[in-house]
Design an enzyme around this catalytic site. Structure first.
Site, PDB file in Angstrom:
ATOM      1  N   HIS A 129     -58.826  14.156   0.838  1.00  0.00           N
ATOM      2  CA  HIS A 129     -58.326  12.689   0.500  1.00  0.00           C
ATOM      3  C   HIS A 129     -59.136  11.818   1.423  1.00  0.00           C
ATOM      4  O   HIS A 129     -59.772  10.791   1.230  1.00  0.00           O
ATOM      5  CB  HIS A 129     -56.704  12.477   0.905  1.00  0.00           C
ATOM      6  CG  HIS A 129     -56.374  11.155   0.841  1.00  0.00           C
ATOM      7  ND1 HIS A 129     -56.146  10.198   1.806  1.00  0.00           N
ATOM      8  CD2 HIS A 129     -55.905  10.255  -0.338  1.00  0.00           C
ATOM      9  CE1 HIS A 129     -55.769   8.991   1.527  1.00  0.00           C
ATOM     10  NE2 HIS A 129     -55.643   9.163   0.253  1.00  0.00           N
TER      11      HIS A 129
ATOM     12  N   ARG B 234     -60.555   7.804 -10.496  1.00  0.00           N
ATOM     13  CA  ARG B 234     -59.372   8.686 -10.389  1.00  0.00           C
ATOM     14  C   ARG B 234     -58.309   7.958 -10.315  1.00  0.00           C
ATOM     15  O   ARG B 234     -57.950   7.009  -9.236  1.00  0.00           O
ATOM     16  CB  ARG B 234     -59.447   9.308  -8.868  1.00  0.00           C
ATOM     17  CG  ARG B 234     -60.539  10.441  -8.720  1.00  0.00           C
ATOM     18  CD  ARG B 234     -60.472  10.929  -7.511  1.00  0.00           C
ATOM     19  NE  ARG B 234     -61.286  12.260  -7.276  1.00  0.00           N
ATOM     20  CZ  ARG B 234     -62.452  12.467  -6.483  1.00  0.00           C
ATOM     21  NH1 ARG B 234     -63.009  11.346  -6.597  1.00  0.00           N
ATOM     22  NH2 ARG B 234     -62.787  13.380  -6.488  1.00  0.00           N
TER      23      ARG B 234
ATOM     24  N   GLU C 286     -63.414  21.912 -14.741  1.00  0.00           N
ATOM     25  CA  GLU C 286     -63.170  22.092 -13.524  1.00  0.00           C
ATOM     26  C   GLU C 286     -62.270  23.709 -13.151  1.00  0.00           C
ATOM     27  O   GLU C 286     -61.732  23.868 -12.154  1.00  0.00           O
ATOM     28  CB  GLU C 286     -62.373  20.912 -12.668  1.00  0.00           C
ATOM     29  CG  GLU C 286     -61.126  20.544 -13.388  1.00  0.00           C
ATOM     30  CD  GLU C 286     -60.615  19.335 -12.673  1.00  0.00           C
ATOM     31  OE1 GLU C 286     -60.877  19.018 -11.397  1.00  0.00           O
ATOM     32  OE2 GLU C 286     -59.693  18.473 -13.222  1.00  0.00           O
TER      33      GLU C 286
ATOM     34  N   GLY D 113     -66.051  19.100 -12.688  1.00  0.00           N
ATOM     35  CA  GLY D 113     -65.159  18.722 -11.336  1.00  0.00           C
ATOM     36  C   GLY D 113     -65.626  19.822 -10.585  1.00  0.00           C
ATOM     37  O   GLY D 113     -64.875  20.799 -10.408  1.00  0.00           O
TER      38      GLY D 113
ATOM     39  N   CYS E 293     -68.944  14.990 -11.751  1.00  0.00           N
ATOM     40  CA  CYS E 293     -68.274  13.941 -11.083  1.00  0.00           C
ATOM     41  C   CYS E 293     -67.629  14.797  -9.846  1.00  0.00           C
ATOM     42  O   CYS E 293     -67.317  13.837  -9.023  1.00  0.00           O
ATOM     43  CB  CYS E 293     -67.085  13.237 -11.841  1.00  0.00           C
ATOM     44  SG  CYS E 293     -66.042  14.228 -12.323  1.00  0.00           S
TER      45      CYS E 293
HETATM   46  C1  PEP Z   1     -63.320  17.799  -9.065  1.00  0.00           C
HETATM   47  O1  PEP Z   1     -62.199  18.592  -8.909  1.00  0.00           O
HETATM   48  O2  PEP Z   1     -64.495  18.054  -8.549  1.00  0.00           O
HETATM   49  C2  PEP Z   1     -63.244  16.344  -9.321  1.00  0.00           C
HETATM   50  C3  PEP Z   1     -64.037  15.246  -9.363  1.00  0.00           C
HETATM   51  O3  PEP Z   1     -61.764  16.055  -9.368  1.00  0.00           O
HETATM   52  P1  PEP Z   1     -60.825  15.919  -7.813  1.00  0.00           P
HETATM   53  O4  PEP Z   1     -61.751  16.125  -6.558  1.00  0.00           O
HETATM   54  O5  PEP Z   1     -60.119  14.703  -8.118  1.00  0.00           O
HETATM   55  O6  PEP Z   1     -59.886  17.104  -8.012  1.00  0.00           O
HETATM   56 MG    MG Z   2     -60.493  18.142  -9.648  1.00  0.00          MG
END
Ligand code: PEP
Ligand code: MG
Length: 759
Positions: A398, A491, A634, A656, A706
């Site tokens: 975060h 997000r 992901e 992801g 991403c």
């Molecule tokens: C990821 O998992 O790479 C992603 C972009 O999502 P998050 O970081 O929000 O889990």
């Molecule tokens: Mg993710």
């Protein structure tokens, strides 16, 4: 020192006068001299200050206190600073200086004019004017008495503990430092904003102006999403006008500085600048750019139809480490902590340790926030600080994500930051190298300054789209100036977590409409910043532990491993009420004409989940075949089954990698103990990515990334070589990713041509 008067008016000042009027005074003088409408001002010169010291005998008294001072002894340093400041404030200003200031003030206006009184460090003594910016500024000053006191207070601020420490470290003699004071009419802008005189990325002669109601602070700090105007200098015409919904403005608050207030309904969607004002501002921008020879970042304000140019400086660039004095590790400085450099930039400030989110009231503007791990309720404090240091976390935690978007330097995963650092301790944070130094080091950016994002360079056009990730709507404008080809990940959980109430709370308190509205408004800000470019909005993906501290958090299930728990699409499919509210916000946006909104489902592990989500949306009235619905890859399962997803009709897929890596090689992405084993280029991860890209290409479906790995130029090279269609990176990484992509594409074309020739 030559015989310079106590007062110099802006019109009299030339660049060479910097030792008399300081950096700020000189730059205002220069702007006025080229015909820019700078608010009227005079400068109480450094020579006036020196006369004050000599005539009152203060120079000797100060010398006595500061001589032999051990600046490393914090208590002694603070005591000396307090003593000297008190001496300066209490000493009687010589009447010649006093009279000159009073006469000049009167000359500005017969009535008591409201002025700003700002310290202006003289470059002769403090070459690093950015660090010197720590000296005081007083706004909203009215009347002779208050003015004289403020001037004296500015003088005293030359002897703050940090300033003395800095000078000692830089080898400046305290007995020779000088300070000038700028007294300027305070412009209580009715509308204000910023202007890039040329396109900040491509350097094209396109002037970009952003403006909103009230003081410019609202635009500069990102508290409001401003109107956006593009003026093409080649055709001398307005090429684009985008009117934003401007919810808040910053206005003067009596003698107490400023306050944030709601904009009345009538002005929220009203256009801030008339076309003629846009053209006039662009003309001033051109004058400044021609004069300084490089594109400028200009602050402006308008009162009663009069335009004022408040500041003009070169557009800052990304790789500008030298300019901050932090080119590489500083060998002479003591390193207190090492972690991961999570958000670039450097900053110096005082440590404030926050052990509980409810204690963030102690955080002041320009502090260094040190905490175990940030969470969404800390975001308001994160906005204020100069840098962030955490014990836990990696590049995708975060703190890292939010800091990058706020442009705040951050070091994460230091393990012991909250134990080793002390409240009030002065430190310098290097968010690139992941280091925390003792004291003020190497002229790091002054507290509170954000890492610059934009870069002035030749136009770079790539066949692979380079998009940007956004998590907080207030970062949308910064994201948009990168010129990214769209948003590859929005997000929305950060938006919801910022509300401090769980979706479940809204539902059980029958406040669904409020929730939909918050989502609608937040997403709209981002859509507005990217007109005509695709914005992939991801449905909710917050692990249950992130909801815990919020209203309604008590009803969240306790999970041993929230990373593998009730999150992403699996939770939405089991909680139709929650999913429906998100879909309702999307539906309204599509209906309002935002056709460039695509929806991306997170944590998908089986095509049935995609099919089910699509069916539910159809049942709720979405024309599912005509909107862009796609998935995150992901979880290894979705990479392995990519063909089944393609047959199920996904319109796009995006890696992801933050999660894909952790689920493929079983390394917790937020655990600093295994951070060195978190390998984005693990062969198993690369195999999953390679195979998925090939399948998407076969089906002609856009394949993107991403996750954080997409912000690493080396990885971008590999991805382009393997045929990815787009890369979505962090705001701060866009320029370097674009360059890596362009080089790789050119190399591929060149090699192909050479091979053909050789055949
Ligand atoms: C990821 O998992 O790479 C992603 C972009 O999502 P998050 O970081 O929000 O889990
Ligand atoms: Mg993710």
């Amino acid at each position: 020192m030559k015989d310079v008067p106590n007062i110099l008016w802006l019109e009299e000042i030339r660049k060479e006068d910097i030792s008399s009027v300081g950096g700020k005074g000189a730059s205002l003088g220069e702007m006025a001299s080229i015909g820019l409408p700078v608010p009227p001002a005079f400068v109480v010169t450094a020579q006036a200050f020196r006369r004050f010291l000599v005539e009152t005998g203060l120079d000797q008294k100060i010398f006595k206190v500061s001589d032999n001072l051990d600046v490393e002894d914090n208590a002694a340093l603070e005591k000396a600073a307090d003593t000297i400041k008190a001496l300066v404030i209490k000493s009687k200003m010589p009447s010649a200086i006093k009279d000159d200031i009073k006469a000049s003030y009167k000359k500005m206006s017969q009535k008591d004019l409201i002025v700003a009184v700002r310290s202006s460090a003289t470059a002769e003594d403090l070459p690093d004017a950015s660090f010197a910016g720590q000296q005081d500024t007083y706004l909203n000053i009215k009347g002779e008495a208050a003015l004289l006191t403020s001037v004296q207070n500015c003088w005293a601020s030359l002897y703050g503990a940090r300033a003395i420490y800095y000078r000692a470290k830089q080898g400046f003699e305290d007995s020779t430092v000088n300070i000038a004071v700028v007294v300027q009419q305070l412009v209580h802008s009715e509308k204000a904003g910023v202007m890039f005189t040329s396109h900040p990325i491509s350097g094209e002669p396109i002037t970009i102006i952003e403006g909103s109601w009230g003081l410019g602070e609202a635009v500069v700090s990102g508290s409001v999403s401003p109107d956006h105007y593009v003026f093409d200098q080649r055709t001398e015409s307005i090429a684009e006008t985008t009117i934003a919904n401007k919810k808040v403005e910053i206005v003067p608050d009596g003698s107490h500085g400023t306050k944030l207030v709601a904009v009345d309904a009538a002005r929220q969607d009203a256009q801030v600048l008339a076309d003629a004002e846009v053209a006039k501002l662009a003309m001033y921008g051109k004058i400044a750019e021609n004069h300084y020879g490089v594109p400028q970042d200009v602050e402006w304000g308008i009162v009663a139809g009069t335009i004022y140019i408040l500041q003009s400086r070169p557009i800052t660039t990304i790789g500008k480490k030298e300019a901050t004095g932090m080119s590489g590790q500083n060998k002479d400085a003591k390193i207190l902590l090492k972690g991961q450099g999570a958000a670039p930039g450097t900053a110096t400030g005082k440590v404030v340790i926050i052990r509980d989110a409810k204690d963030t009231g102690a955080v002041k503007e320009g502090d260094i926030l040190v905490t175990r791990m940030t969470n969404p309720d800390m975001v308001p404090a994160m906005r204020k600080v100069a840098a962030i240091v955490t014990d836990e976390g990696g590049m995708t935690c975060h703190a890292a994500i939010v800091s990058r978007e706020l442009g705040t330097p951050a070091v994460v995963g230091t393990k012991t930051g909250t134990q080793q650092l002390k409240n009030g301790q002065l430190v310098t944070v290097d968010g690139e190298l992941g280091l925390v130094y003792e004291g003020a080091v190497g002229g790091a950016a002054k507290a509170g300054s954000a890492a610059p994002v934009v870069v002035g360079s030749a136009p770079v056009i790539t066949a692979t789209s380079v998009k940007v990730n956004v998590s907080i709507p207030e970062a949308a404008a910064r994201a948009a100036v990168t010129g990214a080809d769209g948003v590859g990940l929005l997000r929305i959980e950060h938006l919801i977590l910022g509300l401090n109430k769980t979706p479940g709370w809204y539902i059980s308190n029958h406040k669904e409409e409020e929730f939909v509205k918050e989502l609608y408004d937040g997403i709209k800000i981002v859509l507005d910043a990217f007109p005509g470019k695709t914005v992939w909005v991801r449905t909710l993906d917050a692990p249950t532990d992130e909801f815990r501290n919020m209203a309604g958090g008590e009803n969240e299930p306790l999970e041993h491993n929230p990373m593998l728990g009730w999150r992403g699409i699996r939770r939405d499919l089991q909680s139709p009420d929650q999913f429906r509210l998100q879909v309702e916000a999307f539906k309204r946006l599509w209906k309002a004409g935002y056709e460039h909104l695509g929806v991306m489902f997170p944590m998908v592990s089986h095509p049935d989940q995609f099919i089910k989500a699509k069916e539910m949306m159809r049942d709720w009235g979405v024309d599912v075949e005509n909107v862009e619905l796609g998935i995150m890859i992901e979880i290894p399962a979705s990479a392995i089954m990519i063909e089944d997803f393609l047959q199920a009709g996904i319109k796009f897929a995006s890696f992801g990698t933050n999660d894909l890596i952790q689920y493929t090689i079983a390394i917790d992405r937020n655990n600093e103990n295994v951070a060195d084993m978190y390998n984005p280029q693990h062969p198993a991860v690369l195999t999953l990515i390679h195979n998925s890209i090939q399948k998407c290409r076969e089906y002609g479906v856009e394949c993107s990334i991403c996750g954080q790995a997409g912000s690493d130029p080396k990885m971008a090279v590999w991805l382009v070589e393997h045929g990815i269609s787009s890369i979505s990176a962090n705001i701060d990484a866009i320029a370097k990713i674009r360059e890596a992509v362009a080089r790789t594409e050119k190399r591929i074309i060149l090699e192909a041509a050479r091979n053909r020739d050789a055949e």
